[in-house]
Design an enzyme around this catalytic site. Structure first.
Site, PDB file in Angstrom:
ATOM      1  CG  HIS A  45      -2.012  -1.024   1.130  1.00 52.41           C
ATOM      2  ND1 HIS A  45      -3.062  -0.909   0.258  1.00 52.41           N
ATOM      3  CD2 HIS A  45      -2.197  -2.196   1.775  1.00 52.41           C
ATOM      4  CE1 HIS A  45      -3.858  -1.959   0.379  1.00 52.41           C
ATOM      5  NE2 HIS A  45      -3.358  -2.768   1.284  1.00 52.41           N
ATOM      6  NE  ARG A  70       1.664  -4.877   3.501  1.00 47.73           N
ATOM      7  CZ  ARG A  70       0.500  -4.580   4.067  1.00 47.73           C
ATOM      8  NH1 ARG A  70      -0.234  -5.545   4.624  1.00 47.73           N
ATOM      9  NH2 ARG A  70       0.088  -3.334   4.109  1.00 47.73           N
ATOM     10  CG  ASP A  84      19.078 -10.359  -5.098  1.00 45.45           C
ATOM     11  OD1 ASP A  84      19.214 -11.419  -4.457  1.00 45.45           O
ATOM     12  OD2 ASP A  84      19.100 -10.314  -6.341  1.00 45.45           O
ATOM     13  CD  GLU A 149      -4.040  -9.683   3.298  1.00 49.41           C
ATOM     14  OE1 GLU A 149      -4.222  -8.719   4.054  1.00 49.41           O
ATOM     15  OE2 GLU A 149      -3.127  -9.693   2.462  1.00 49.41           O
ATOM     16  CG  ASP A 175      -7.053  -6.663   2.566  1.00 51.54           C
ATOM     17  OD1 ASP A 175      -7.838  -6.119   1.764  1.00 51.54           O
ATOM     18  OD2 ASP A 175      -5.875  -6.310   2.678  1.00 51.54           O
TER      19      ASP A 175
END
Ligand code: 3PY
Length: 254
Positions: A45, A70, A84, A149, A175
């Protein structure tokens, strides 16, 4: 540090952290100084991209605070690029069943166990090659959490939790409330009941359980009651908004 976060969770300690949506390395650095056990740099988000995420990782980990990223979706190319960069963990949203959990786990593991592309001699994750143990020890240090979720994921959570390479399940109550037909009502009894079921089935598989717990909510009460080992309860932009509202209220009386 990373192994410390995973180790503390394995020992059953409750670790507490905050989401970072500001995309600001300075805010990330400030949050690392405050004493959170970890932060979650959010690429799902908000406008955060690879470059802001890298700068925030440097700011946070430079202060000895653990940083989870996230990712925006369960995608092996995105996970390869993020891994990485050397986060202490990854949080993968909207994982709905065992097949998707297996794909998430595979994206985090080098062959033959998984499909992660190999560039470890020259990436930040291996300290640019100065950590010669990286290729043998990266799984010990890396926390891999998938989000439950949706109602589909609630039904599938035991099979998801069982997947090798998945360290734990992270509940997204916002969610989940939407998926259950109660958009935004994270205190709805059906949401809380589902969360409890997800927690119990995850623990039954010997995996870690965590989630997002907005302050003062029934979700927060549930997560603080025990069993949860990782709770994210604040968001940098929310902390700033609420502090600004409180500040203005001191001088505006009408
Ligand atoms: C949710 O509550 O849906 C989350 O993903 C937490 O940010």
């Amino acid at each position: 540090t990373s192994s410390l976060l995973k180790q503390r969770m394995r020992n059953g300690d409750l670790v507490y952290g905050a989401f970072l949506m500001s995309t600001s390395p300075m805010v990330a650095e400030l949050m690392a100084y405050t004493g959170y056990d970890f932060v979650i740099i959010d690429m799902e988000h908000g406008p955060g991209d690879y470059t802001t995420t890298l700068s925030m990782l440097q700011a946070v980990q430079g202060k000895g605070t653990s940083a989870i990223v996230r990712v925006p979706s369960n995608d092996e190319v995105i996970l390869k690029k993020v891994l990485d960069m050397g986060p202490d963990g990854v949080l993968i949203p909207m994982v709905n069943n065992a097949a998707e959990a297996r794909s998430a786990a595979a994206a985090c593991l080098y062959p033959p166990r998984g499909v992660r592309g190999v560039a470890y001699p020259l990436v930040r994750a291996s300290k640019w090659g100065f950590n010669p143990d990286y290729k043998d020890s990266y799984t010990k240090d890396l926390l891999v959490l998938v989000q439950v979720e949706t109602s589909e994921a609630v039904a599938e959570v035991s099979d998801m939790a069982r997947v090798e390479g998945i360290d734990g399940i992270f509940i997204g109550p916002l969610d989940l409330s939407a998926s259950l037909g109660h958009l935004g009502d994270i205190g709805h009894p059906e949401v809380l009941r589902c969360m409890d079921g997800v927690k119990n089935r995850t623990l039954a598989e010997g995996k870690l359980i965590g989630g997002f717990a907005p302050a003062g909510s029934a979700v927060e009460a549930m997560m603080c009651a025990g069993d949860y080992t990782l709770v994210a309860g604040a968001v940098d932009m929310g902390l700033l908004r609420d502090a600004a509202v409180a500040d203005i209220a001191r001088f505006k009386f009408q």
